[in-house]
Design a protein around this motif. Structure first.
Motif, PDB file in Angstrom:
ATOM      1  N   ASN A 283       0.776  -1.092   0.129  1.00  0.00           N
ATOM      2  CA  ASN A 283       0.137  -0.044  -0.020  1.00  0.00           C
ATOM      3  C   ASN A 283       0.914   1.468  -0.139  1.00  0.00           C
ATOM      4  OD1 ASN A 283       0.649   0.592   2.470  1.00  0.00           O
ATOM      5  ND2 ASN A 283      -0.852  -0.439   3.759  1.00  0.00           N
ATOM      6  N   VAL A 284       0.086   2.291  -0.187  1.00  0.00           N
ATOM      7  CA  VAL A 284       1.008   3.791  -0.275  1.00  0.00           C
ATOM      8  C   VAL A 284       1.813   3.829   0.861  1.00  0.00           C
ATOM      9  CG1 VAL A 284      -0.819   5.242   0.306  1.00  0.00           C
ATOM     10  CG2 VAL A 284       0.934   6.114  -1.095  1.00  0.00           C
ATOM     11  N   THR A 285       1.181   3.461   2.145  1.00  0.00           N
ATOM     12  CA  THR A 285       1.995   3.757   3.600  1.00  0.00           C
ATOM     13  C   THR A 285       3.362   3.029   3.424  1.00  0.00           C
ATOM     14  OG1 THR A 285       0.063   4.581   4.304  1.00  0.00           O
ATOM     15  CG2 THR A 285       1.966   3.940   5.939  1.00  0.00           C
ATOM     16  N   ASP A 286       3.146   1.931   3.125  1.00  0.00           N
ATOM     17  CA  ASP A 286       4.521   0.912   3.298  1.00  0.00           C
ATOM     18  C   ASP A 286       5.393   1.279   1.990  1.00  0.00           C
ATOM     19  OD1 ASP A 286       3.166  -0.513   5.155  1.00  0.00           O
ATOM     20  OD2 ASP A 286       2.199  -2.187   3.756  1.00  0.00           O
ATOM     21  N   LEU A 287       4.858   1.767   0.985  1.00  0.00           N
ATOM     22  CA  LEU A 287       5.992   2.212  -0.027  1.00  0.00           C
ATOM     23  C   LEU A 287       6.519   3.405   0.447  1.00  0.00           C
ATOM     24  CD1 LEU A 287       3.784   1.798  -3.218  1.00  0.00           C
ATOM     25  CD2 LEU A 287       6.209   0.750  -2.739  1.00  0.00           C
TER      26      LEU A 287
ATOM     27  N   VAL B  11       4.649  10.274  -3.030  1.00  0.00           N
ATOM     28  CA  VAL B  11       4.433   8.609  -3.600  1.00  0.00           C
ATOM     29  C   VAL B  11       3.161   8.503  -4.129  1.00  0.00           C
ATOM     30  CG1 VAL B  11       4.527   6.290  -2.665  1.00  0.00           C
ATOM     31  CG2 VAL B  11       6.151   7.824  -1.607  1.00  0.00           C
ATOM     32  N   SER B  12       2.034   8.934  -3.668  1.00  0.00           N
ATOM     33  CA  SER B  12       0.745   8.832  -4.420  1.00  0.00           C
ATOM     34  C   SER B  12       0.916   9.342  -5.590  1.00  0.00           C
ATOM     35  CB  SER B  12      -0.132   9.264  -3.530  1.00  0.00           C
ATOM     36  OG  SER B  12      -0.548   8.808  -2.420  1.00  0.00           O
ATOM     37  N   LYS B  13       1.458  10.563  -5.908  1.00  0.00           N
ATOM     38  CA  LYS B  13       1.620  11.202  -7.247  1.00  0.00           C
ATOM     39  C   LYS B  13       2.363  10.133  -8.150  1.00  0.00           C
ATOM     40  CE  LYS B  13       0.860  16.172  -5.621  1.00  0.00           C
ATOM     41  NZ  LYS B  13       1.299  17.308  -5.263  1.00  0.00           N
TER      42      LYS B  13
END
Length: 105
Positions: free
Chosen positions: A31-35, A46-48
């Motif tokens: 997920n985005v948090t782990d990344l 990171v989301s972008k």
């Protein structure tokens, strides 16, 4: 909700952060948090990057509960492989010609 933006696969791999995201996703889905834990940038940044990778079809996302889990789509990298193959053949030919030149002397 607007239409998803379309990106070229080369747009996706042009940035070192996006290449690192792809490498991380090649080992397991995240997920985005782990990344985000792997980068010195915000989760928003990171989301972008993920949005661009998704637009280039290099990653897919699956909603699991409240989270979005991202997966690598290795098939999208075939375009890069095919493009690089042209240059690989070019350099193989140049190296073979150089070998022939040295072998003839």
């Amino acid at each position: 909700m607007g239409a998803a933006l379309q990106y070229d696969v080369f747009d996706g791999i042009a940035d070192p952060t996006r290449r690192r995201i792809l490498t991380l996703l090649s080992t397991h889905n995240m997920n985005v948090t782990d990344l985000s834990d792997h980068f010195p940038v915000t989760r928003t940044a990171v989301s972008k990057h993920l949005k661009i990778l998704k637009g280039a079809k290099l990653v897919t996302e699956e909603k699991v509960g409240r989270e979005r889990i991202y997966q690598l789509n290795p098939h999208a990298l075939r375009e890069v492989k095919d493009w690089l193959q042209i240059y690989e053949q070019f350099w193989d030919e140049k190296i073979n010609n150089l070998k022939k030149l040295f072998d003839s002397n």
